[in-house]
Scaffold this motif. Structure first.
Motif, PDB file in Angstrom:
ATOM      1  N   GLY A 172      65.768  74.798  81.124  1.00 15.35           N
ATOM      2  CA  GLY A 172      67.124  74.557  80.649  1.00 15.35           C
ATOM      3  C   GLY A 172      67.202  73.908  79.282  1.00 15.35           C
ATOM      4  O   GLY A 172      68.150  73.141  79.004  1.00 15.35           O
ATOM      5  N   VAL A 173      66.243  74.202  78.422  1.00 17.07           N
ATOM      6  CA  VAL A 173      66.258  73.653  77.069  1.00 17.07           C
ATOM      7  C   VAL A 173      66.079  74.795  76.072  1.00 17.07           C
ATOM      8  O   VAL A 173      65.841  75.948  76.462  1.00 17.07           O
ATOM      9  CB  VAL A 173      65.147  72.598  76.856  1.00 17.07           C
ATOM     10  CG1 VAL A 173      65.320  71.440  77.811  1.00 17.07           C
ATOM     11  CG2 VAL A 173      63.767  73.231  77.027  1.00 17.07           C
ATOM     12  N   VAL A 189      57.592  70.082  72.180  1.00 20.55           N
ATOM     13  CA  VAL A 189      56.777  69.485  73.233  1.00 20.55           C
ATOM     14  C   VAL A 189      55.331  69.979  73.133  1.00 20.55           C
ATOM     15  O   VAL A 189      54.371  69.201  73.179  1.00 20.55           O
ATOM     16  CB  VAL A 189      57.357  69.800  74.623  1.00 20.55           C
ATOM     17  CG1 VAL A 189      56.378  69.367  75.728  1.00 20.55           C
ATOM     18  CG2 VAL A 189      58.702  69.119  74.820  1.00 20.55           C
ATOM     19  N   VAL A 190      55.162  71.280  72.987  1.00 21.23           N
ATOM     20  CA  VAL A 190      53.829  71.886  72.915  1.00 21.23           C
ATOM     21  C   VAL A 190      53.040  71.348  71.724  1.00 21.23           C
ATOM     22  O   VAL A 190      51.835  71.102  71.813  1.00 21.23           O
ATOM     23  CB  VAL A 190      53.948  73.431  72.834  1.00 21.23           C
ATOM     24  CG1 VAL A 190      52.597  74.047  72.464  1.00 21.23           C
ATOM     25  CG2 VAL A 190      54.435  73.993  74.160  1.00 21.23           C
ATOM     26  N   ASN A 191      53.757  71.114  70.606  1.00 20.21           N
ATOM     27  CA  ASN A 191      53.082  70.666  69.390  1.00 20.21           C
ATOM     28  C   ASN A 191      53.024  69.149  69.253  1.00 20.21           C
ATOM     29  O   ASN A 191      52.611  68.636  68.209  1.00 20.21           O
ATOM     30  CB  ASN A 191      53.776  71.263  68.161  1.00 20.21           C
ATOM     31  CG  ASN A 191      53.512  72.750  68.027  1.00 20.21           C
ATOM     32  OD1 ASN A 191      52.399  73.176  67.751  1.00 20.21           O
ATOM     33  ND2 ASN A 191      54.547  73.559  68.257  1.00 20.21           N
ATOM     34  N   GLY A 192      53.422  68.421  70.315  1.00 19.28           N
ATOM     35  CA  GLY A 192      53.288  66.974  70.309  1.00 19.28           C
ATOM     36  C   GLY A 192      54.274  66.251  69.414  1.00 19.28           C
ATOM     37  O   GLY A 192      54.036  65.105  69.006  1.00 19.28           O
ATOM     38  N   ASN A 193      55.390  66.889  69.114  1.00 16.10           N
ATOM     39  CA  ASN A 193      56.410  66.245  68.278  1.00 16.10           C
ATOM     40  C   ASN A 193      57.017  65.072  69.047  1.00 16.10           C
ATOM     41  O   ASN A 193      57.472  65.231  70.186  1.00 16.10           O
ATOM     42  CB  ASN A 193      57.500  67.269  67.912  1.00 16.10           C
ATOM     43  CG  ASN A 193      58.436  66.754  66.845  1.00 16.10           C
ATOM     44  OD1 ASN A 193      58.953  65.647  66.953  1.00 16.10           O
ATOM     45  ND2 ASN A 193      58.671  67.568  65.823  1.00 16.10           N
ATOM     46  N   LYS A 245      63.099  63.496  73.979  1.00 16.29           N
ATOM     47  CA  LYS A 245      63.320  62.447  74.978  1.00 16.29           C
ATOM     48  C   LYS A 245      62.255  62.518  76.075  1.00 16.29           C
ATOM     49  O   LYS A 245      61.876  63.616  76.494  1.00 16.29           O
ATOM     50  CB  LYS A 245      64.708  62.594  75.608  1.00 16.29           C
ATOM     51  CG  LYS A 245      65.852  62.283  74.660  1.00 16.29           C
ATOM     52  CD  LYS A 245      67.172  62.147  75.415  1.00 16.29           C
ATOM     53  CE  LYS A 245      67.535  63.448  76.105  1.00 16.29           C
ATOM     54  NZ  LYS A 245      68.881  63.348  76.753  1.00 16.29           N
ATOM     55  N   PRO A 246      61.778  61.369  76.551  1.00 18.13           N
ATOM     56  CA  PRO A 246      60.740  61.357  77.589  1.00 18.13           C
ATOM     57  C   PRO A 246      61.109  62.188  78.814  1.00 18.13           C
ATOM     58  O   PRO A 246      60.259  62.891  79.367  1.00 18.13           O
ATOM     59  CB  PRO A 246      60.605  59.875  77.940  1.00 18.13           C
ATOM     60  CG  PRO A 246      61.024  59.165  76.685  1.00 18.13           C
ATOM     61  CD  PRO A 246      62.111  60.006  76.090  1.00 18.13           C
TER      62      PRO A 246
END
Length: 332
Positions: free
Chosen positions: A13-14, A22-26, A30-31
């Motif tokens: 849902g994003v 998220v995949v690239n560690g940015n 939000k947690p």
């Protein structure tokens, strides 16, 4: 069908941009969202497309490595050092062996550069003008390991082969030897072949020992050439009392030839090799040798390359690591 970033975004849902962050560690996620996306990735078995990520970031996180001989234990240990540092800095490696064929080396270098590696490590072979022409066209950093660039255009990590050989022969001279033989590497190789041979000659000259061609044989670093060379020496009217071999493999062969001829090491002939590969501790008597810091050569070269790839400050482009004389049972 393989799971895509779109599938992960829809399931969690994003947006796809959020999944990418998220995949690239940015850190700007939000947690709670990060947790949800990671759970979805695990649930769906999503594997990020490294090629697509490379196109977006203009980085592939891969490093190309060209070695001359994958069967050589020396290079295996150097590669272990490379792998450990590459893993620490999150790089993958593509390892290629040229079988000591220059044309294959040049082809492999071109292929790796075409694959858009982020950097290239060229290891343990002569750097010719043909190599330099390809290196000059590279848009990514290139570091040399266990070899050097005679023109000093490209950074390198190696030892001082001339001094290492000179130290090895000086140890024999200090032990009272004057009939000192050498099995060199190919003298067309300006580093491990010619430099070690010149170190041998320099030690003799400084000790006022006449250079005698009958005590010189050229090998190829492998066992068979060492065996043939040592048998030649043993056929001489005045046999050598000490032998320096430019590789441990040739030195082990020399020990076997000496023993097969009813002589003893080191009582009749002392033997010292070069490299300190595992076989030096397996032969009997245990082989004295010149130790190269094989793991460190690989580790330092890889760290050197990461600095170049990330444009970090570098104080010295040409790193010389320290060799060491290892005294075991094949010398007195």
């Amino acid at each position: 069908m393989p799971v895509t970033i779109y599938d992960v975004a829809r399931e969690s849902g994003v947006s796809m941009a959020t999944v990418s962050r998220v995949v690239n560690g940015n850190p700007n996620v939000k947690p709670s969202t990060r947790k949800k996306v990671l759970e979805t990735i695990e649930k769906l078995g999503y594997r990020p497309n490294a090629v697509a990520r490379g196109l977006a970031s203009k980085k592939t996180t891969t490093v190309g490595i060209v070695i001359p001989d994958i069967s050589n234990a020396f290079f295996a240990e150097v590669v272990r050092g490379i792998e450990d540092i590459a893993s620490m800095y999150h790089y993958n490696i593509i390892l290629s062996s040229s079988d000591k064929k220059v044309e294959k080396e040049l082809s492999l270098i071109n292929t790796l550069l075409e694959k858009q590696v982020d950097g290239l490590l060229f290891m343990g072979a002569e750097v010719t003008n043909d190599h330099l022409e390809i290196f000059k066209t590279s848009t990514v950093p290139i570091v040399l390991a266990a070899t050097k660039d005679p023109s000093k255009m490209f950074p390198s990590v190696d030892i001082d082969h001339f001094q290492a050989a000179k130290d090895a022969v000086n140890a024999f001279i200090q032990g009272g030897h004057r009939k000192i033989a050498i099995i060199t590497g190919p003298l067309t190789d300006p580093l491990t072949g010619l430099d070690r041979f010149n170190g041998y000659k320099a030690a003799l000259e400084e000790a006022n020992i006449p250079f005698d061609e009958q005590y010189v044989r050229v090998g190829d670093y492998h066992y068979e050439s060492g065996l043939e060379a040592m048998n030649d020496f043993l056929s001489l009217a005045e046999k050598p009392t000490a032998l320096f071999a430019a590789s441990d493999e040739m030195a082990v062969a020399a020990i076997h030839a000496i023993q097969d001829n009813g002589l003893q090491v080191p009582q009749d002939i002392e033997v010292r090799g070069f490299d300190n590969i595992p076989i030096s501790s397996m032969v009997r008597p245990l082989l004295s040798t010149v130790a190269q810091p094989q793991y460190d050569i690989g580790a330092v070269a890889m760290r050197f390359l990461t600095k170049h790839m990330n444009e970090e400050p570098i104080t010295d482009q040409f790193v010389i690591l320290q060799h060491q004389l290892i005294n075991r049972q094949s010398t007195k």
